[in-house]
Design an enzyme around this catalytic site. Structure first.
Site, PDB file in Angstrom:
ATOM      1  N   SER A   1       4.760   3.755   7.824  1.00 41.24           N
ATOM      2  CA  SER A   1       4.483   1.914   7.600  1.00 41.24           C
ATOM      3  C   SER A   1       6.703   1.241   8.173  1.00 41.24           C
ATOM      4  CB  SER A   1       3.935   1.115   7.713  1.00 41.24           C
ATOM      5  OG  SER A   1       2.512   1.710   7.329  1.00 41.24           O
TER       6      SER A   1
ATOM      7  N   GLU B   1       9.801  -2.969   6.932  1.00 44.64           N
ATOM      8  CA  GLU B   1       9.524  -2.458   5.313  1.00 44.64           C
ATOM      9  C   GLU B   1      10.697  -1.447   4.012  1.00 44.64           C
ATOM     10  OE1 GLU B   1       5.261  -0.719   3.976  1.00 44.64           O
ATOM     11  OE2 GLU B   1       6.407   1.080   3.971  1.00 44.64           O
TER      12      GLU B   1
ATOM     13  N   ARG C   1       3.966  -3.787  -2.133  1.00 44.86           N
ATOM     14  CA  ARG C   1       5.281  -3.380  -1.973  1.00 44.86           C
ATOM     15  C   ARG C   1       6.163  -3.948  -2.020  1.00 44.86           C
ATOM     16  NH1 ARG C   1       1.558  -0.152  -0.582  1.00 44.86           N
ATOM     17  NH2 ARG C   1       1.052   0.761   1.331  1.00 44.86           N
TER      18      ARG C   1
HETATM   19  C1  LIG Z   1       5.042   9.669   7.779  1.00 45.88           C
HETATM   20  C2  LIG Z   1       5.237   8.549   6.779  1.00 45.88           C
HETATM   21  C3  LIG Z   1       4.332   7.793   5.563  1.00 45.88           C
HETATM   22  C4  LIG Z   1       4.227   6.923   4.714  1.00 45.88           C
HETATM   23  N1  LIG Z   1       3.794   6.369   4.016  1.00 45.88           N
HETATM   24  C5  LIG Z   1       3.697   5.829   3.072  1.00 45.88           C
HETATM   25  C6  LIG Z   1       2.548   5.455   2.483  1.00 45.88           C
HETATM   26  O1  LIG Z   1       1.419   6.026   2.404  1.00 45.88           O
HETATM   27  N2  LIG Z   1       2.560   4.115   1.609  1.00 45.88           N
HETATM   28  C7  LIG Z   1       4.069   3.936   0.920  1.00 45.88           C
HETATM   29  O2  LIG Z   1       4.201   2.615   0.226  1.00 45.88           O
HETATM   30  N3  LIG Z   1       5.098   4.296   1.655  1.00 45.88           N
HETATM   31  C8  LIG Z   1       4.946   5.123   2.484  1.00 45.88           C
HETATM   32  N4  LIG Z   1       6.623   5.444   3.103  1.00 45.88           N
HETATM   33  C9  LIG Z   1       7.193   5.468   3.015  1.00 45.88           C
HETATM   34  C10 LIG Z   1       7.951   6.079   1.936  1.00 45.88           C
HETATM   35  O3  LIG Z   1       7.824   7.177   1.848  1.00 45.88           O
HETATM   36  C11 LIG Z   1       8.074   5.776  -0.008  1.00 45.88           C
HETATM   37  O4  LIG Z   1       9.081   4.534   0.759  1.00 45.88           O
HETATM   38  C12 LIG Z   1       9.324   6.703  -0.891  1.00 45.88           C
HETATM   39  O5  LIG Z   1       8.468   5.912  -1.760  1.00 45.88           O
HETATM   40  C13 LIG Z   1      10.483   6.490   0.108  1.00 45.88           C
HETATM   41  O6  LIG Z   1      11.265   7.329  -0.955  1.00 45.88           O
HETATM   42  P1  LIG Z   1      12.404   8.182  -0.994  1.00 45.88           P
HETATM   43  O7  LIG Z   1      12.949   9.295  -1.421  1.00 45.88           O
HETATM   44  O8  LIG Z   1      12.773   8.888   0.568  1.00 45.88           O
HETATM   45  O9  LIG Z   1      13.140   7.168  -0.583  1.00 45.88           O
HETATM   46  P2  LIG Z   1      14.403   6.599   0.035  1.00 45.88           P
HETATM   47  O10 LIG Z   1      14.046   6.528   1.367  1.00 45.88           O
HETATM   48  O11 LIG Z   1      15.519   7.708   0.005  1.00 45.88           O
HETATM   49  O12 LIG Z   1      15.162   5.631  -0.612  1.00 45.88           O
HETATM   50  C14 LIG Z   1      14.236   3.961  -0.541  1.00 45.88           C
HETATM   51  C15 LIG Z   1      14.893   3.074  -1.655  1.00 45.88           C
HETATM   52  O13 LIG Z   1      15.084   3.073  -2.972  1.00 45.88           O
HETATM   53  C16 LIG Z   1      15.779   3.228  -3.354  1.00 45.88           C
HETATM   54  N5  LIG Z   1      16.156   4.746  -4.170  1.00 45.88           N
HETATM   55  C17 LIG Z   1      15.860   6.011  -3.715  1.00 45.88           C
HETATM   56  N6  LIG Z   1      16.057   6.492  -4.963  1.00 45.88           N
HETATM   57  C18 LIG Z   1      16.129   5.845  -5.987  1.00 45.88           C
HETATM   58  C19 LIG Z   1      16.340   5.698  -7.503  1.00 45.88           C
HETATM   59  N7  LIG Z   1      15.915   7.195  -8.395  1.00 45.88           N
HETATM   60  N8  LIG Z   1      16.740   4.836  -8.439  1.00 45.88           N
HETATM   61  C20 LIG Z   1      17.132   3.493  -7.155  1.00 45.88           C
HETATM   62  N9  LIG Z   1      17.215   3.420  -5.779  1.00 45.88           N
HETATM   63  C21 LIG Z   1      16.269   4.218  -5.180  1.00 45.88           C
HETATM   64  C22 LIG Z   1      16.740   3.235  -1.961  1.00 45.88           C
HETATM   65  O14 LIG Z   1      17.983   3.093  -2.294  1.00 45.88           O
HETATM   66  C23 LIG Z   1      16.152   2.912  -0.815  1.00 45.88           C
HETATM   67  O15 LIG Z   1      16.578   1.654  -0.609  1.00 45.88           O
HETATM   68  C24 LIG Z   1       5.946   6.290   4.468  1.00 45.88           C
HETATM   69  C25 LIG Z   1       7.394   7.300   4.549  1.00 45.88           C
HETATM   70  C26 LIG Z   1       6.969   8.455   5.928  1.00 45.88           C
HETATM   71  C27 LIG Z   1       8.202   9.382   6.666  1.00 45.88           C
END
Ligand SMILES: Cc1cc2nc3c(=O)[nH]c(=O)nc-3n(C[C@H](O)[C@H](O)[C@H](O)COP(=O)(O)OP(=O)(O)OC[C@H]3O[C@@H](n4cnc5c(N)ncnc54)[C@H](O)[C@@H]3O)c2cc1C
Length: 355
Positions: A255, A351, A182
């Site tokens: 999580s 996280e 992570r």
């Molecule tokens: C129901 C549910 C289940 C999940 N299951 C998992 C799982 O099994 N495993 C897991 O690892 N995660 C899981 N997650 C967490 C999440 O899905 C991941 O962390 C995902 O990668 C976040 O993507 P996002 O585009 O929504 O990022 P955001 O939430 O928009 O951003 C997350 C972080 O990344 C940064 N960021 C986003 N895009 C960029 C970019 N292009 N360049 C630089 N920085 C950027 C943001 O500034 C922030 O710090 C889960 C979330 C939910 C809601």
């Protein structure tokens, strides 16, 4: 749209919304506003937007799908929401790669789960265990998303990003991304890199990883006796749908806590006191504990404080039962962290990005 003012600069590859609601921009669905929200459709616009933000002395926050962010307050600066699209096989057969493999490039704004299914439809393997993780491709390397025994870092070939310290586009290979549990370079140097696109090295042949809890059982329930990678993605999606609250109906970020990594001696002592505590050895004298187990042992699974709660389905997931604010969810998170620390002497770490 409930934004007070919106102006389109579509010709320049972005759209600006002033005083914009972020309620629908994160899966926690908590109320928060951005002084300026910019939807970016073409990454070429990013350097200029950052330059303008710098000249105005305004802070910038990057947002993908908002599935790993908790806003506890309004954002006084600029939120850049990356919505760039594009999927391409840039190299069909990679010389030197074990077996037959391709390099695929995906733009940051692509939806992760759609991308996973696109690779599988093109006969490429590797990402099937990461099906149905919410969010965008660009965020996947940030915390090295992982699920069902696989981490995305294994398949990242290179990341193209805008480096805010040198004001240039850089290409970082997998080693430079320094992936860990992570964690990655991008998380450690938060705010420095804006990921434009990710290249993945994906094999056409690869043994399926079915050892994680419940995967074989789900495949059997589906009648998949000789499963392929698509069947595995389907089985994992079914398990996830059952186990995790759906952010469409119940705000959450998956999580909320990382599994803590402690010195092996600490883990041994805890195990001595708590025979049923799961402990997974990791490298160099450390062990990983189950954050879900620790929270459940504190009697907090299903705990609720107003509209903020710990999911009764999964102790690692904090949920918004209705109109909780981000500050209320963060207060609940700290309550959970304090309870686990008081009982086990281990501090849990959040996280998601807490704003
Ligand atoms: C129901 C549910 C289940 C999940 N299951 C998992 C799982 O099994 N495993 C897991 O690892 N995660 C899981 N997650 C967490 C999440 O899905 C991941 O962390 C995902 O990668 C976040 O993507 P996002 O585009 O929504 O990022 P955001 O939430 O928009 O951003 C997350 C972080 O990344 C940064 N960021 C986003 N895009 C960029 C970019 N292009 N360049 C630089 N920085 C950027 C943001 O500034 C922030 O710090 C889960 C979330 C939910 C809601």
């Amino acid at each position: 749209m409930n934004d007070s003012r919106a102006s389109a600069a579509a010709n320049f590859g972005y759209t600006v919304h002033e005083n914009a609601s972020l309620l629908d921009r994160t899966t926690f669905r908590v109320p928060a506003r951005a002084a300026t929200l910019i939807d970016v459709h073409e990454f070429d616009a990013v350097p200029r937007l950052l330059e303008q933000a710098g000249a105005q002395n305004r802070e910038v926050l990057v947002l993908g799908g908002g599935s790993n962010v908790l806003f506890t307050r309004d954002w006084p600066g600029i939120v850049l929401a990356l919505r760039t699209r594009g999927l391409d096989i840039v190299e069909q057969h990679v010389p030197g790669a074990p077996g037959d493999a391709a390099i695929v490039r995906a733009a940051a704004g692509e939806t992760w789960d759609d991308f996973v299914h696109w690779t599988l439809a093109h006969g490429l393997r590797g990402l099937e265990n990461l099906a149905l993780i919410p969010g965008s491709v660009g965020a996947a390397p940030i915390q090295n998303i992982g699920a069902y025994g696989v981490e995305v870092g294994e398949f990242v070939h290179a990341v193209q990003a805008f480096d805010r310290t040198t004001n240039s586009i850089v290409r970082l290979d997998r080693a430079a991304c320094a992936f860990a549990y992570r964690d990655s370079l991008f998380k450690r140097e938060a705010g420095r890199y804006l990921i434009a696109a990710v290249d993945f090295l994906l094999p056409r042949e690869r043994a399926l990883r079915l050892d994680y809890d419940g995967v074989r059982e789900e495949l059997a329930a589906m009648g998949a006796t000789d499963p392929d990678a698509r069947a595995v993605a389907h089985a994992i999606s079914r398990v996830r749908t059952r186990k995790l609250p759906d952010p469409v109906t119940t705000g959450n970020a998956g999580s909320f806590f990382k599994n803590p990594i402690v010195a092996a001696g600490v883990a041994d002592a805890l195990r001595h006191e708590n025979a049923k505590m799961p402990v997974w050895p990791v490298n160099d004298g450390h062990a990983k504990l189950s954050a879900a187990w620790l929270i459940e042992a504190c009697g907090l699974k299903g705990f609720r404080d107003g509209n903020a709660g710990v999911s009764s389905q999964h102790a690692l997931v904090l949920i918004n039962h209705g109109n909780a604010s981000g500050a209320q969810i963060w207060a609940l998170a700290r309550h959970v962290m304090d309870a686990v620390q008081a009982r086990f002497g281990v501090r849990l770490e959040a996280e998601p990005l807490i704003v």
